[in-house]
Design a protein around this motif. Sequence first.
Motif, short mmCIF file in Angstrom:
data_model
loop_
_atom_site.label_atom_id
_atom_site.label_comp_id
_atom_site.label_asym_id
_atom_site.label_seq_id
_atom_site.Cartn_x
_atom_site.Cartn_y
_atom_site.Cartn_z
N VAL A 126 -13.50 -10.63 -49.22
CA VAL A 126 -12.33 -9.79 -49.46
C VAL A 126 -12.27 -9.42 -50.94
O VAL A 126 -12.63 -10.20 -51.81
CB VAL A 126 -11.02 -10.51 -49.03
CG1 VAL A 126 -10.77 -11.79 -49.82
CG2 VAL A 126 -9.80 -9.58 -49.13
N GLN A 127 -11.80 -8.19 -51.19
CA GLN A 127 -11.68 -7.69 -52.56
C GLN A 127 -10.45 -6.80 -52.65
O GLN A 127 -10.22 -5.95 -51.79
CB GLN A 127 -12.92 -6.90 -52.95
CG GLN A 127 -12.89 -6.38 -54.36
CD GLN A 127 -14.12 -5.55 -54.72
OE1 GLN A 127 -14.99 -5.29 -53.84
NE2 GLN A 127 -14.23 -5.14 -55.96
N LYS A 128 -9.69 -7.01 -53.70
CA LYS A 128 -8.47 -6.20 -53.92
C LYS A 128 -8.70 -5.30 -55.13
O LYS A 128 -9.16 -5.75 -56.18
CB LYS A 128 -7.26 -7.11 -54.17
CG LYS A 128 -6.02 -6.36 -54.64
CD LYS A 128 -4.93 -7.35 -55.08
CE LYS A 128 -3.84 -6.64 -55.85
NZ LYS A 128 -2.83 -7.57 -56.38
N VAL A 129 -8.32 -3.98 -54.95
CA VAL A 129 -8.43 -3.01 -56.03
C VAL A 129 -7.11 -2.29 -56.16
O VAL A 129 -6.60 -1.74 -55.17
CB VAL A 129 -9.58 -2.00 -55.74
CG1 VAL A 129 -9.65 -0.96 -56.86
CG2 VAL A 129 -10.93 -2.71 -55.59
N GLN A 130 -6.49 -2.27 -57.38
CA GLN A 130 -5.19 -1.61 -57.59
C GLN A 130 -5.18 -0.99 -58.97
O GLN A 130 -5.30 -1.68 -59.98
CB GLN A 130 -4.03 -2.64 -57.45
CG GLN A 130 -2.65 -1.98 -57.50
CD GLN A 130 -1.54 -2.95 -57.06
OE1 GLN A 130 -1.79 -4.14 -56.83
NE2 GLN A 130 -0.33 -2.44 -56.90
N ASP A 131 -5.05 0.33 -59.02
CA ASP A 131 -5.05 1.03 -60.31
C ASP A 131 -3.65 1.37 -60.81
O ASP A 131 -3.49 1.79 -61.95
CB ASP A 131 -5.91 2.30 -60.21
CG ASP A 131 -5.44 3.22 -59.10
OD1 ASP A 131 -4.44 2.86 -58.40
OD2 ASP A 131 -6.04 4.27 -58.91
#
Length: 204
Positions: A163-168
């Motif tokens: 799992v990987q979380k990406v938030q800009d």
Amino acid sequence: MRSSRWAPVAGWCAATATSIVLASVALLPVLRTSSPEDAALAQLPAADSTSFPAPLPSATATQPPVTKKPTPTPTKATKTTTPPRSSEPAATTPTPPAPTKAETATTPPKTTTEDGWTVTTAADGTRTYVRSFRVEGGQAVIKMTSDGVVSLVTATPADGWAVQKVQDSPDNMAVYFNEPQHSFIIHATWFNDRPFVQVSEVGS
């Protein structure tokens, strides 16, 4: 016999009477001699009963009559009945304290369901949206608030997946479940004053 008993008594009585007569005869000249005061009083004219002088005051000082003070009658003291003091304080009705802000915040918020989202409305009107998303690669729980903040609550990958979380930005987030050459993407964003989520698959 009886005349011989009374003879001495009669003789004593006769002797006593003779002595009294002789003494009276001897005192007659003396009694007849008048004193000078009696002669002077005899020369005074007879006093008229109407001109009799007032009596002389008595030489004994006349004391004022003693006025006997009346003995005061004892009066019964009025007994004042004082209610006994109770050692225990008087019972009072407790006044409930005014509710504080903290107590107001403990009021259960209102919860509803909209398009699969569990919506909770706080006392200040803020709405919170929570929803769970399941894909082949795992499961993610996403939360959004009405002030435009997106966050990841939990992300659980399936076996063999990562799992990987990406938030800009606060209102835009993506969660990736990856395996070699294969991914599932859960894209969540706050759009048009409501939550918007798009699920996509990349690779095979």
